[in-house]
Design a protein around this motif. Sequence first.
Motif, short mmCIF file in Angstrom:
data_model
loop_
_atom_site.label_atom_id
_atom_site.label_comp_id
_atom_site.label_asym_id
_atom_site.label_seq_id
_atom_site.Cartn_x
_atom_site.Cartn_y
_atom_site.Cartn_z
N GLU A 86 -2.14 11.41 3.27
CA GLU A 86 -1.33 12.51 3.81
C GLU A 86 -0.45 12.02 4.95
OE1 GLU A 86 -4.48 16.17 2.94
OE2 GLU A 86 -4.67 14.94 4.74
N SER A 160 -7.17 8.55 -2.68
CA SER A 160 -7.53 9.40 -1.55
C SER A 160 -8.96 9.90 -1.75
CB SER A 160 -6.58 10.60 -1.42
OG SER A 160 -7.07 11.52 -0.46
N ASP A 163 -9.10 13.69 -1.39
CA ASP A 163 -8.71 14.43 -2.59
C ASP A 163 -9.90 14.55 -3.54
OD1 ASP A 163 -6.16 14.93 -1.80
OD2 ASP A 163 -5.20 13.48 -3.14
#
Length: 239
Positions: A86, A160, A163
Motif C-alpha cells: 500500500e 501482500s 491482503d
Amino acid sequence: MRENIFVQIYNGYINQIQTGQLLPGTKLPSESELAETYGTSRETVRKALNLLFQEGYIHKIKGRGSFVLDVTRMDFPVTGLISFKEMAATLGAPSRTIVSETSMEPAGSTLARQLQVPPETTIWKVIRAREIEGEKIILDKDYFRSDIVPFLSTEIAAGSIYDYLELELKLKISYAKKLISVEPSTEEDQRLLDLKKYTHIVVVRNYVYLENTVLFQYTESRHRLDKFQFVDFARRVKR
C-alpha cells in the motif's frame, strides 16, 4: 497582495526542490535579495522561508543563510497501520519485495516474550528486503502466531501478506503499538540491505493486534537512515 507574494515564494521553492531544480545543499538567496526580487518586504520573505524550514525543505544556519535539504527520503507513517504494498503504491517509484526466508519454527524465549506466548509455541518467520528505485533500504522481519495464521508461503510473502490475511483468512486487523529506536546495524542488515556507509539503522518494532485485542504479529522493520523520515502529526492540548 502580501499574502499572495508569500504563497508565490513558498510554492515556487517547493516546486524547484521537489523537481530537482534546486539540489540538496544549494544556498538560497538572502532575505534582502529575495525581497528585492519579489518586490516585497523581508518580513514576507521570512514568513515563506520559515514555513519551508518547518516543513523540512530547507535548513537555516545562523550567519550563513538557508540551504536546501534532501527531500528524496520517503515518508513512512508512524501512527498508520499500512502494508509495504500500500505504501509503495503512493511513492510513484519502482519497488519490489525480495523474500529471503519463510519458515515455521518454535518461538523461543525472545520472540515468545514479544508475542506473549509460551516459548514452545510454533510461529511463522518471514524475512523480506524491500527495494525501492534499485536499492534495498528496508528489512522487514515478521513473526506470526501459527494458530492464527496457519499457512504462509514465499508467494504470499512476495505479494501482500495483509491482503492474504484480510481477504483469504478474513482476519480483522485493528491496531498496532510501535517502538522506534536507532541501533547499530547487524551482520544480517549488512548482508541483505544496501547500507552503503551507514553503520546504524532505524528499527521500528510493531506489535499488531486483531479486532478482538489478540496480539498476533510482531515485526521488526529496519530502515536505512538516509532514506526514511517518520511522520506524525501532533497538536498541543493545554491542560
